[in-house]
Design a protein around this motif. Structure first.
Motif, short mmCIF file in Angstrom:
data_model
loop_
_atom_site.label_atom_id
_atom_site.label_comp_id
_atom_site.label_asym_id
_atom_site.label_seq_id
_atom_site.Cartn_x
_atom_site.Cartn_y
_atom_site.Cartn_z
N ALA A 1 -12.07 6.36 2.83
CA ALA A 1 -11.97 7.82 2.79
C ALA A 1 -11.83 8.39 4.20
O ALA A 1 -11.03 9.29 4.44
CB ALA A 1 -13.20 8.41 2.09
N ARG A 2 -12.59 7.85 5.14
CA ARG A 2 -12.49 8.30 6.53
C ARG A 2 -11.11 7.99 7.09
O ARG A 2 -10.52 8.80 7.81
CB ARG A 2 -13.58 7.65 7.38
N LEU A 3 -10.59 6.82 6.77
CA LEU A 3 -9.25 6.45 7.20
C LEU A 3 -8.21 7.41 6.61
O LEU A 3 -7.32 7.88 7.33
CB LEU A 3 -8.95 5.01 6.80
N ASP A 4 -8.34 7.71 5.33
CA ASP A 4 -7.41 8.65 4.70
C ASP A 4 -7.49 10.02 5.38
O ASP A 4 -6.46 10.65 5.63
CB ASP A 4 -7.72 8.81 3.21
N LEU A 5 -8.70 10.48 5.67
CA LEU A 5 -8.86 11.78 6.35
C LEU A 5 -8.29 11.73 7.76
O LEU A 5 -7.69 12.71 8.23
CB LEU A 5 -10.33 12.20 6.38
N ALA A 6 -8.47 10.60 8.44
CA ALA A 6 -7.93 10.48 9.80
C ALA A 6 -6.41 10.56 9.78
O ALA A 6 -5.81 11.28 10.58
CB ALA A 6 -8.40 9.16 10.43
N VAL A 7 -5.80 9.84 8.87
CA VAL A 7 -4.34 9.87 8.76
C VAL A 7 -3.88 11.27 8.36
O VAL A 7 -2.93 11.82 8.93
CB VAL A 7 -3.83 8.81 7.75
N ALA A 8 -4.55 11.87 7.40
CA ALA A 8 -4.18 13.22 6.95
C ALA A 8 -4.34 14.24 8.07
O ALA A 8 -3.55 15.18 8.19
CB ALA A 8 -5.01 13.62 5.74
N GLY A 9 -5.35 14.06 8.89
CA GLY A 9 -5.55 14.99 10.01
C GLY A 9 -4.49 14.88 11.07
O GLY A 9 -4.16 15.86 11.74
N ILE A 10 -3.94 13.69 11.22
CA ILE A 10 -2.90 13.48 12.21
C ILE A 10 -1.54 13.92 11.66
O ILE A 10 -0.75 14.54 12.36
CB ILE A 10 -2.87 11.99 12.63
N ALA A 11 -1.30 13.62 10.41
CA ALA A 11 0.00 13.94 9.80
C ALA A 11 -0.23 14.91 8.64
O ALA A 11 0.00 14.59 7.49
CB ALA A 11 0.65 12.66 9.29
N MET A 12 -0.73 16.09 8.98
CA MET A 12 -1.07 17.08 7.96
C MET A 12 0.21 17.52 7.23
O MET A 12 1.23 17.77 7.86
CB MET A 12 -1.75 18.27 8.63
N PRO A 13 0.17 17.59 5.89
CA PRO A 13 1.34 18.04 5.16
C PRO A 13 1.60 19.53 5.41
O PRO A 13 0.74 20.25 5.90
CB PRO A 13 0.97 17.79 3.69
N ALA B 1 -11.16 22.51 4.27
CA ALA B 1 -11.77 21.67 3.23
C ALA B 1 -11.58 20.19 3.52
O ALA B 1 -12.47 19.38 3.23
CB ALA B 1 -11.16 22.01 1.88
N THR B 2 -10.46 19.82 4.10
CA THR B 2 -10.22 18.39 4.33
C THR B 2 -10.84 17.90 5.63
O THR B 2 -11.06 16.70 5.79
CB THR B 2 -8.71 18.07 4.34
N ARG B 3 -11.12 18.78 6.53
CA ARG B 3 -11.78 18.36 7.78
C ARG B 3 -13.27 18.16 7.56
O ARG B 3 -13.89 17.36 8.23
CB ARG B 3 -11.57 19.39 8.89
N GLY B 4 -13.87 18.92 6.65
CA GLY B 4 -15.28 18.76 6.32
C GLY B 4 -16.22 18.85 7.50
O GLY B 4 -17.23 18.20 7.53
N GLY B 5 -15.88 19.63 8.51
CA GLY B 5 -16.75 19.76 9.66
C GLY B 5 -16.63 18.63 10.66
O GLY B 5 -17.28 18.64 11.68
N MET B 6 -15.81 17.63 10.37
CA MET B 6 -15.64 16.51 11.29
C MET B 6 -14.58 16.88 12.32
O MET B 6 -13.66 17.63 12.04
CB MET B 6 -15.18 15.25 10.55
N SER B 7 -14.73 16.32 13.48
CA SER B 7 -13.69 16.54 14.48
C SER B 7 -12.45 15.78 14.05
O SER B 7 -12.54 14.73 13.42
CB SER B 7 -14.17 16.06 15.85
N PRO B 8 -11.28 16.31 14.38
CA PRO B 8 -10.07 15.60 13.98
C PRO B 8 -10.02 14.21 14.61
O PRO B 8 -10.45 14.02 15.74
CB PRO B 8 -8.94 16.48 14.53
N ALA B 9 -9.51 13.27 13.85
CA ALA B 9 -9.41 11.90 14.35
C ALA B 9 -8.22 11.78 15.27
O ALA B 9 -7.17 12.35 15.04
CB ALA B 9 -9.26 10.94 13.18
N ALA B 10 -8.41 11.06 16.32
CA ALA B 10 -7.31 10.77 17.24
C ALA B 10 -6.54 9.57 16.70
O ALA B 10 -7.12 8.71 16.04
CB ALA B 10 -7.86 10.47 18.62
N PRO B 11 -5.25 9.51 16.97
CA PRO B 11 -4.50 8.33 16.53
C PRO B 11 -5.11 7.02 17.02
O PRO B 11 -5.00 6.00 16.35
CB PRO B 11 -3.11 8.55 17.14
N SER B 12 -5.80 7.06 18.14
CA SER B 12 -6.41 5.84 18.67
C SER B 12 -7.53 5.31 17.77
O SER B 12 -7.92 4.15 17.88
CB SER B 12 -6.95 6.09 20.08
N GLN B 13 -8.08 6.15 16.88
CA GLN B 13 -9.15 5.71 15.98
C GLN B 13 -8.63 4.93 14.78
O GLN B 13 -9.38 4.20 14.15
CB GLN B 13 -9.94 6.92 15.46
#
Length: 140
Positions: free
Chosen positions: A37-49, A77-89
């Motif tokens: 789920a974290r991986l999905d959110l990280a990818v979605a945060g980088i490549a937001m539709p 809603a999709t960030r859930g208070g988390m900082s956006p993931a960097a591509p390096s993550q």
């Protein structure tokens, strides 16, 4: 010498091992779901539709389209208070998921083997499974 006492102890041991492996399997699957789920959110945060509703005004049959959520609502809603993931993550998250997958596979293999051993032991002495109960598995 009778095989009943030996089989009874073996069945209890196998059932206990099986319960422990099932609990471990549930725990590793839970961790994998969290990492995935974290991986999905990280990818979605980088490549937001893109925003919704720009290309569709009518549904099939001519019914008007309900107003979609605004991009700001969706992003919040999709960030859930988390900082956006960097591509390096992403490589680290993928590596963690792969390691969890390998571990899950080994737990599943061990569970399958213990289950087979238990079935064989119960085939020798079917009543052994009724004489002793293992402790309950730990919750997740």
């Amino acid at each position: 010498m009778s095989t009943a006492p030996m089989t009874m102890g073996r069945c209890a041991e196998l059932r206990s091992s099986r319960h422990a492996l099932r609990a471990e399997q549930a725990t590793v699957r839970w961790w994998r779901r969290l990492v995935q789920a974290r991986l999905d959110l990280a990818v979605a945060g980088i490549a937001m539709p893109g925003p919704l509703g720009e290309a569709v005004a009518l549904l099939p049959g001519g019914a008007p389209c309900p107003e979609p959520p605004r991009p700001l609502e969706l992003h919040g809603a999709t960030r859930g208070g988390m900082s956006p993931a960097a591509p390096s993550q992403l490589p680290a998250l993928r590596d963690l998921d792969e390691r969890l997958a390998r571990y899950e596979h080994s737990v599943c293999d061990a569970l399958d083997q213990v289950t087979e051993d238990l079935i064989q032991a119960l085939a020798i002495d079917p009543a052994a499974g009724l004489r002793e109960r293992p402790e309950a598995p730990r919750p997740i």
